[in-house]
Design a protein around this motif. Structure first.
Motif, PDB file in Angstrom:
ATOM      1  N   GLY A  26       2.117  10.640   6.711  1.00  0.00           N
ATOM      2  CA  GLY A  26       2.162  10.274   5.302  1.00  0.00           C
ATOM      3  C   GLY A  26       1.489   8.957   4.983  1.00  0.00           C
ATOM      4  O   GLY A  26       1.482   8.531   3.829  1.00  0.00           O
ATOM      5  N   ALA A  27       0.927   8.303   5.999  1.00  0.00           N
ATOM      6  CA  ALA A  27       0.243   7.033   5.767  1.00  0.00           C
ATOM      7  C   ALA A  27      -1.014   7.276   4.930  1.00  0.00           C
ATOM      8  O   ALA A  27      -1.794   8.182   5.203  1.00  0.00           O
ATOM      9  N   VAL A  28      -1.182   6.477   3.888  1.00  0.00           N
ATOM     10  CA  VAL A  28      -2.319   6.620   2.981  1.00  0.00           C
ATOM     11  C   VAL A  28      -3.380   5.586   3.334  1.00  0.00           C
ATOM     12  O   VAL A  28      -3.082   4.419   3.589  1.00  0.00           O
ATOM     13  N   SER A  29      -4.633   6.034   3.346  1.00  0.00           N
ATOM     14  CA  SER A  29      -5.764   5.127   3.491  1.00  0.00           C
ATOM     15  C   SER A  29      -6.884   5.676   2.611  1.00  0.00           C
ATOM     16  O   SER A  29      -6.746   6.732   1.986  1.00  0.00           O
ATOM     17  N   PHE A  30      -7.980   4.964   2.558  1.00  0.00           N
ATOM     18  CA  PHE A  30      -9.095   5.346   1.700  1.00  0.00           C
ATOM     19  C   PHE A  30     -10.359   5.407   2.533  1.00  0.00           C
ATOM     20  O   PHE A  30     -10.748   4.427   3.164  1.00  0.00           O
TER      21      PHE A  30
END
Length: 130
Positions: A26-30
Motif C-alpha cells: 500500500g506504499a504510495v510513490s510517484f
C-alpha cells in the motif's frame, strides 16, 4: 503494482507522465517517465525517476524558472487546487507576447477545470491502458 496517471506535461524540448503507484504493502510513490529532445542532434532520450511524493515531483518541476510555460495535458483532480495556487505566483510577463501568455493560461485553465476523466493519457509504462 497499480499505476494511475497523475500529471502529464510537455514542451518542445521535453515531456513526461507522472503516475501514482501503489505497491503491495500500500506504499504510495510517484513514477515519472519522461523524455528530452535535443534538436541540434535530433536525439530523444527517455528517462525514469521515482519520487516519494507529489511535492517532491513538484519541487523538481519548479526548478524550471518558467515552469508555467510548459504545456499541461492532465492534472489529477486531487492536485488542481494546489496547482491553481502555484499558478498565482507565475510571472506571465516574462514572455512579451500577450497571445502566447493567454494561450498558456487557457491551457492551464482547461486542464484544471475539465472532468477528471477527460484525458485517457499515455499507455502506462507496463503497457496497460489508463
Amino acid at each position: 503494482m497499480q499505476r494511475e496517471l497523475y500529471f502529464d506535461i510537455s514542451s518542445e524540448a521535453s515531456g513526461g507522465s507522472l503516475f501514482r503507484t501503489a505497491g503491495e504493502a500500500g506504499a504510495v510513490s510517484f513514477y515519472y517517465n519522461y523524455s528530452t529532445y535535443d534538436a541540434d542532434k535530433d536525439e530523444v532520450k527517455v528517462f525514469e525517476k521515482t519520487f516519494p511524493s507529489f511535492g517532491a515531483f513538484w519541487a523538481e518541476l519548479k526548478k524550471d524558472p518558467k515552469w508555467w510555460y510548459l504545456h499541461p495535458l492532465f492534472v489529477h483532480p486531487e492536485q488542481r487546487d494546489f496547482v491553481r495556487e502555484e499558478l498565482k505566483t507565475a510571472n506571465w510577463g516574462v514572455h512579451p507576447n500577450k497571445k502566447w501568455q493567454e494561450s498558456h493560461q487557457r491551457q492551464w485553465k482547461k486542464v484544471l477545470t475539465d472532468p477528471g476523466n477527460y484525458y485517457a493519457g499515455p499507455q502506462s509504462p507496463s503497457g496497460n491502458s489508463q
